[in-house]
Design a protein around this motif. Structure first.
Motif, PDB file in Angstrom:
ATOM      1  N   ASP A  55       2.435  14.360   0.523  1.00  0.00           N
ATOM      2  CA  ASP A  55       1.538  13.272   0.912  1.00  0.00           C
ATOM      3  C   ASP A  55       0.184  13.783   1.366  1.00  0.00           C
ATOM      4  O   ASP A  55      -0.847  13.146   1.121  1.00  0.00           O
ATOM      5  N   LEU A  58      -1.710  14.726  -1.713  1.00  0.00           N
ATOM      6  CA  LEU A  58      -2.127  13.506  -2.388  1.00  0.00           C
ATOM      7  C   LEU A  58      -3.340  12.898  -1.688  1.00  0.00           C
ATOM      8  O   LEU A  58      -4.272  12.398  -2.341  1.00  0.00           O
ATOM      9  N   LEU A 102      -3.029   8.166  -7.623  1.00  0.00           N
ATOM     10  CA  LEU A 102      -1.609   8.041  -7.285  1.00  0.00           C
ATOM     11  C   LEU A 102      -0.763   7.901  -8.538  1.00  0.00           C
ATOM     12  O   LEU A 102       0.305   8.528  -8.660  1.00  0.00           O
ATOM     13  N   CYS A 107       3.059   8.392  -8.103  1.00  0.00           N
ATOM     14  CA  CYS A 107       3.288   7.793  -6.784  1.00  0.00           C
ATOM     15  C   CYS A 107       2.983   6.294  -6.852  1.00  0.00           C
ATOM     16  O   CYS A 107       1.966   5.876  -7.421  1.00  0.00           O
ATOM     17  N   ILE A 142      -3.151   5.064   2.591  1.00  0.00           N
ATOM     18  CA  ILE A 142      -2.169   5.324   1.541  1.00  0.00           C
ATOM     19  C   ILE A 142      -0.785   5.046   2.098  1.00  0.00           C
ATOM     20  O   ILE A 142      -0.374   5.631   3.108  1.00  0.00           O
TER      21      ILE A 142
END
Length: 205
Positions: A55, A58, A102, A107, A142
């Motif tokens: 994460d 990302l 994403l 994701c 996010i």
């Protein structure tokens, strides 16, 4: 002997009073600089879904994509207010830019974007330190937005060109300097004769 102690005590009290008064002056200057900066900058804030390695990685990819998009399309903004208005008008495009990142990473986390006024702690960008306070910012969340976050300044552009060595664009620094007095600019730049200690003391090098 008692007279000497009394004189020493008085001198200590005078010095403490002077230090306190000086500290109050410095704090007042710091607050004034923060208020000035608040109207001259537009910041960027990205909150990761969690603190997991995936994460956090990302988050940085989303940050890079959004910063690149804004650098390409925000060149006409002449001040922080125009940059803020542009972000409000183009919120959907910013969300789409982040969502594409994403999707490329497989994701499905939700992406939200909003322009808000939020409180930031002291934050250093390269050799420039922004005092804690309230600033307008583009905030992207996010997923659950419960992970460590990331900041930079979109206007003037102080987002790192080289995040490893914390190098910020020279043009952004010049734009910032143009709206501050020499003293105000010196207060936020490391390595100058004047440094703000945001609590009590002002030190000179």
């Amino acid at each position: 002997m008692k007279k000497i102690k009394a004189v020493v005590l008085i001198l200590i009290m005078i010095l403490c009073g002077a230090a306190f008064a000086r500290g109050m002056q410095v704090e007042a200057k710091a607050n004034a600089v923060q208020e000035k900066l608040s109207g001259e900058v537009f910041r960027f804030h990205v909150l990761a879904n969690s603190d997991s390695k995936e994460d956090q990685e990302l988050k940085m990819k989303v940050k890079e994509a959004v910063v690149d998009y804004m650098c390409e399309n925000l060149s006409d903004a002449g001040n922080a207010a125009e940059a803020k208005a542009w972000a409000i008008r183009h919120k959907e495009e910013l969300i789409r830019t982040a969502r594409e990142v994403l999707q490329e990473e497989g994701c499905n986390d939700q992406i939200t974007a909003e322009v808000v006024r939020c409180e930031f702690p002291d934050k250093t960008y390269g050799d420039i330190t922004f005092p804690a306070g309230w600033y307008d910012a583009l905030r992207i969340k996010i997923g659950k937005a419960q992970g460590h976050n990331w900041w930079c300044v979109l206007y003037p552009n102080l987002c790192f060109m080289d995040s490893v060595h914390a190098i910020v664009p020279k043009e952004g620094k010049e734009e910032l300097r143009s709206v501050l007095t020499d003293e105000e600019y010196a207060m936020i730049v490391k390595g100058t004769p004047v440094k703000i200690k945001w609590f009590f003391l002002q030190l000179t090098e």
